[in-house]
Design an enzyme around this catalytic site. Sequence first.
Site, PDB file in Angstrom:
ATOM      1  N   CYS A  73     -50.433  10.687 112.064  1.00 34.55           N
ATOM      2  CA  CYS A  73     -51.268  10.649 113.272  1.00 34.55           C
ATOM      3  C   CYS A  73     -51.045   9.350 114.047  1.00 34.55           C
ATOM      4  O   CYS A  73     -50.922   8.271 113.477  1.00 34.55           O
ATOM      5  CB  CYS A  73     -52.733  10.787 112.875  1.00 34.55           C
ATOM      6  SG  CYS A  73     -53.825  10.850 114.294  1.00 34.55           S
ATOM      7  N   CYS A  77     -57.353   4.704 113.496  1.00 37.90           N
ATOM      8  CA  CYS A  77     -58.664   4.676 112.839  1.00 37.90           C
ATOM      9  C   CYS A  77     -58.540   3.915 111.511  1.00 37.90           C
ATOM     10  O   CYS A  77     -57.792   4.346 110.613  1.00 37.90           O
ATOM     11  CB  CYS A  77     -59.167   6.094 112.598  1.00 37.90           C
ATOM     12  SG  CYS A  77     -59.027   7.133 114.068  1.00 37.90           S
ATOM     13  N   CYS A  80     -58.555   5.573 107.972  1.00 38.08           N
ATOM     14  CA  CYS A  80     -57.904   6.867 107.755  1.00 38.08           C
ATOM     15  C   CYS A  80     -56.525   6.801 107.095  1.00 38.08           C
ATOM     16  O   CYS A  80     -55.596   6.176 107.620  1.00 38.08           O
ATOM     17  CB  CYS A  80     -57.793   7.621 109.078  1.00 38.08           C
ATOM     18  SG  CYS A  80     -57.222   9.327 108.805  1.00 38.08           S
ATOM     19  N   CYS A 117     -63.444  24.833 106.942  1.00 36.81           N
ATOM     20  CA  CYS A 117     -63.158  23.847 107.998  1.00 36.81           C
ATOM     21  C   CYS A 117     -61.692  23.423 107.940  1.00 36.81           C
ATOM     22  O   CYS A 117     -61.218  22.946 106.910  1.00 36.81           O
ATOM     23  CB  CYS A 117     -64.069  22.645 107.814  1.00 36.81           C
ATOM     24  SG  CYS A 117     -63.799  21.390 109.070  1.00 36.81           S
ATOM     25  N   CYS A 148     -64.734  26.420 111.162  1.00 38.97           N
ATOM     26  CA  CYS A 148     -64.912  25.098 111.765  1.00 38.97           C
ATOM     27  C   CYS A 148     -63.511  24.503 111.900  1.00 38.97           C
ATOM     28  O   CYS A 148     -62.636  24.780 111.067  1.00 38.97           O
ATOM     29  CB  CYS A 148     -65.779  24.236 110.856  1.00 38.97           C
ATOM     30  SG  CYS A 148     -65.980  22.541 111.453  1.00 38.97           S
ATOM     31  N   CYS A 208     -70.435  19.922 115.359  1.00 42.33           N
ATOM     32  CA  CYS A 208     -70.544  19.248 114.067  1.00 42.33           C
ATOM     33  C   CYS A 208     -70.109  17.813 114.320  1.00 42.33           C
ATOM     34  O   CYS A 208     -68.947  17.569 114.670  1.00 42.33           O
ATOM     35  CB  CYS A 208     -69.622  19.930 113.045  1.00 42.33           C
ATOM     36  SG  CYS A 208     -69.495  19.044 111.482  1.00 42.33           S
ATOM     37  N   ARG A 280     -74.772  17.041 106.133  1.00 40.24           N
ATOM     38  CA  ARG A 280     -73.783  17.239 105.072  1.00 40.24           C
ATOM     39  C   ARG A 280     -73.483  15.937 104.338  1.00 40.24           C
ATOM     40  O   ARG A 280     -73.082  14.943 104.952  1.00 40.24           O
ATOM     41  CB  ARG A 280     -72.489  17.832 105.638  1.00 40.24           C
ATOM     42  CG  ARG A 280     -71.472  18.170 104.543  1.00 40.24           C
ATOM     43  CD  ARG A 280     -70.298  19.007 105.045  1.00 40.24           C
ATOM     44  NE  ARG A 280     -70.773  20.193 105.697  1.00 40.24           N
ATOM     45  CZ  ARG A 280     -70.653  20.419 107.011  1.00 40.24           C
ATOM     46  NH1 ARG A 280     -70.040  19.568 107.780  1.00 40.24           N
ATOM     47  NH2 ARG A 280     -71.142  21.528 107.538  1.00 40.24           N
TER      48      ARG A 280
HETATM   49  N1  SAM Z   1     -57.901  13.870 113.679  1.00 41.17           N
HETATM   50  C1  SAM Z   1     -59.156  14.452 113.905  1.00 41.17           C
HETATM   51  C2  SAM Z   1     -60.201  13.464 114.316  1.00 41.17           C
HETATM   52  O1  SAM Z   1     -60.055  12.286 114.062  1.00 41.17           O
HETATM   53  O2  SAM Z   1     -61.201  13.901 114.900  1.00 41.17           O
HETATM   54  C3  SAM Z   1     -59.667  15.265 112.740  1.00 41.17           C
HETATM   55  C4  SAM Z   1     -59.496  14.782 111.320  1.00 41.17           C
HETATM   56  S1  SAM Z   1     -60.306  13.259 110.895  1.00 41.17           S
HETATM   57  C5  SAM Z   1     -59.574  12.896 109.347  1.00 41.17           C
HETATM   58  C6  SAM Z   1     -61.970  13.759 110.583  1.00 41.17           C
HETATM   59  C7  SAM Z   1     -62.956  12.720 110.124  1.00 41.17           C
HETATM   60  O3  SAM Z   1     -62.751  12.391 108.764  1.00 41.17           O
HETATM   61  C8  SAM Z   1     -62.952  11.373 110.804  1.00 41.17           C
HETATM   62  O4  SAM Z   1     -63.574  11.364 112.046  1.00 41.17           O
HETATM   63  C9  SAM Z   1     -63.728  10.533 109.807  1.00 41.17           C
HETATM   64  O5  SAM Z   1     -65.107  10.557 110.124  1.00 41.17           O
HETATM   65  C10 SAM Z   1     -63.470  11.230 108.475  1.00 41.17           C
HETATM   66  N2  SAM Z   1     -62.681  10.361 107.577  1.00 41.17           N
HETATM   67  C11 SAM Z   1     -61.358  10.114 107.650  1.00 41.17           C
HETATM   68  N3  SAM Z   1     -60.964   9.252 106.701  1.00 41.17           N
HETATM   69  C12 SAM Z   1     -62.084   8.940 105.985  1.00 41.17           C
HETATM   70  C13 SAM Z   1     -62.334   8.094 104.876  1.00 41.17           C
HETATM   71  N4  SAM Z   1     -61.364   7.358 104.331  1.00 41.17           N
HETATM   72  N5  SAM Z   1     -63.582   8.019 104.399  1.00 41.17           N
HETATM   73  C14 SAM Z   1     -64.575   8.741 104.960  1.00 41.17           C
HETATM   74  N6  SAM Z   1     -64.400   9.555 106.019  1.00 41.17           N
HETATM   75  C15 SAM Z   1     -63.171   9.653 106.525  1.00 41.17           C
HETATM   76  C1  DTB Z   2     -65.956  14.881 108.023  1.00 40.45           C
HETATM   77  O1  DTB Z   2     -66.917  14.321 108.576  1.00 40.45           O
HETATM   78  N1  DTB Z   2     -65.454  14.494 106.843  1.00 40.45           N
HETATM   79  C2  DTB Z   2     -64.318  15.308 106.491  1.00 40.45           C
HETATM   80  C3  DTB Z   2     -64.286  16.366 107.642  1.00 40.45           C
HETATM   81  N2  DTB Z   2     -65.314  15.905 108.511  1.00 40.45           N
HETATM   82  C4  DTB Z   2     -63.035  16.667 108.317  1.00 40.45           C
HETATM   83  C5  DTB Z   2     -63.089  14.543 106.243  1.00 40.45           C
HETATM   84  C6  DTB Z   2     -63.215  13.475 105.172  1.00 40.45           C
HETATM   85  C7  DTB Z   2     -61.893  12.864 104.967  1.00 40.45           C
HETATM   86  C8  DTB Z   2     -61.868  11.885 103.841  1.00 40.45           C
HETATM   87  C9  DTB Z   2     -60.539  11.250 103.671  1.00 40.45           C
HETATM   88  C10 DTB Z   2     -59.427  12.205 103.339  1.00 40.45           C
HETATM   89  O2  DTB Z   2     -59.572  13.047 102.426  1.00 40.45           O
HETATM   90  O3  DTB Z   2     -58.350  12.080 103.937  1.00 40.45           O
HETATM   91 FE1  SF4 Z   3     -55.809  10.542 113.199  1.00 39.91          FE
HETATM   92 FE2  SF4 Z   3     -57.173  10.005 111.003  1.00 39.91          FE
HETATM   93 FE3  SF4 Z   3     -58.006   9.031 113.320  1.00 39.91          FE
HETATM   94 FE4  SF4 Z   3     -58.195  11.701 112.844  1.00 39.91          FE
HETATM   95  S1  SF4 Z   3     -59.282  10.063 111.783  1.00 39.91           S
HETATM   96  S2  SF4 Z   3     -57.460  10.694 114.705  1.00 39.91           S
HETATM   97  S3  SF4 Z   3     -56.357  11.982 111.569  1.00 39.91           S
HETATM   98  S4  SF4 Z   3     -56.068   8.517 112.287  1.00 39.91           S
END
Ligand code: SAM
Ligand code: DTB
Ligand code: SF4
Length: 340
Positions: A73, A77, A80, A117, A148, A208, A280
């Site tokens: 990506c 973030c 992430c 989802c 979702c 959501c 959740r």
């Molecule tokens: N790329 C899309 C976005 O950012 O909206 C969808 C996928 S993104 C991984 C969805 C959500 O996962 C993020 O907004 C964040 O709140 C959560 N998330 C990602 N990495 C995480 C982590 N290490 N711990 C907890 N939540 C995480």
């Molecule tokens: C949300 O709030 N948490 C989920 C879902 N929406 C997409 C994602 C959590 C991701 C945790 C880190 C991972 O597994 O990569």
């Molecule tokens: Fe990309 Fe992760 Fe940010 Fe979603 S949360 S936009 S997958 S870097």
Amino acid sequence: MSTVTEQTITLHRPRATAPAAPKAERWSVDAIEALFKLPFPELLYRAQTVHRENFDPTKVEFATLLSVKTGGCSEDCGYCPQSAKYDTGVQASKLMELEEVLFAARRAKDAGATRFCMGAAWREPKDRDIEKVAELVRGVKDLGLETCATLGMLKDEHAQALADAGLDYYNHNLDTAPDFYGDIITTRDYQERLDTLARVRDVGVKVCSGGIVGMGENHRQRAGLIAELANLDPYPDSVPINNLVRVEGTPLANQEPLDPFEFVRTIAVARITMPTARVRLSAGRQQMGDAIQALCFLAGANSIFYGDKLLTTGNPDTDADVQLLARLGMGQSQQPAGKT
Ligand code: SAM
Ligand code: DTB
Ligand code: SF4
């Protein structure tokens, strides 16, 4: 202990009837911070009271996640593992094929999930991506699951295409308070997130939206996140509260863990301020232990991610979740959101 009186908090409760324009802010950050500072038994009692007024407190929704497009990506973030900017060992992959997704969805349904989802590591989908995801949504919906998707920012026409495919929910998190956001993400701003949520709502797809705690935000910033969510008009149908999963290679890998009771407090405050939302208990359960999860259910959490993987990180086994709920005399909610 808190010096804020009950009256202060009551004053900021949502009104029964809509206020005349200009629209008043329903929850101030001060009022939400005051909730956070309540003595723990008082806070849990209030949260449990609100919970019982709106839901069966013994029932929890099972939502299964599938990463349909992993890694690579372009966003930064800081939490992430899927950002291409960090070396986390996550392999980037292409969008999964329909049959592969349906196989996972059938398995989730057989294991007891009611919501499925689909997550994609995109800043925003392209036109051709939306066509393919719409096909996935139709296929999963045909299996009798609630659908979702979480695909990043959406344009109007993309939101409409997903609505036309029958998407039930779109997940797009605010992640944190506006005044902490810039410390975590620089490649898109808070307003862009709010705009995507408005587009989703405008096409009739349920929203959501939640966030992550334990990223180094202060107490007031945690309250600020909940205020942003609770003041959305209407507030989200589903509110995922994630505890940061600290992933090696990300800037937040060495972040000091949050006091688990502060996580429970966040759930309780979300329940009080968004009474009819599915709150959740999301990422971070594997590191949390059964007792803290039980307290989260007591605080008003009534949904979990169900399946041994989140997107790229681990989650408790389905057997462990079923057993945990059985030990608590609780069970799965069979019906979609609303009073069960
Ligand atoms: N790329 C899309 C976005 O950012 O909206 C969808 C996928 S993104 C991984 C969805 C959500 O996962 C993020 O907004 C964040 O709140 C959560 N998330 C990602 N990495 C995480 C982590 N290490 N711990 C907890 N939540 C995480
Ligand atoms: C949300 O709030 N948490 C989920 C879902 N929406 C997409 C994602 C959590 C991701 C945790 C880190 C991972 O597994 O990569
Ligand atoms: Fe990309 Fe992760 Fe940010 Fe979603 S949360 S936009 S997958 S870097």
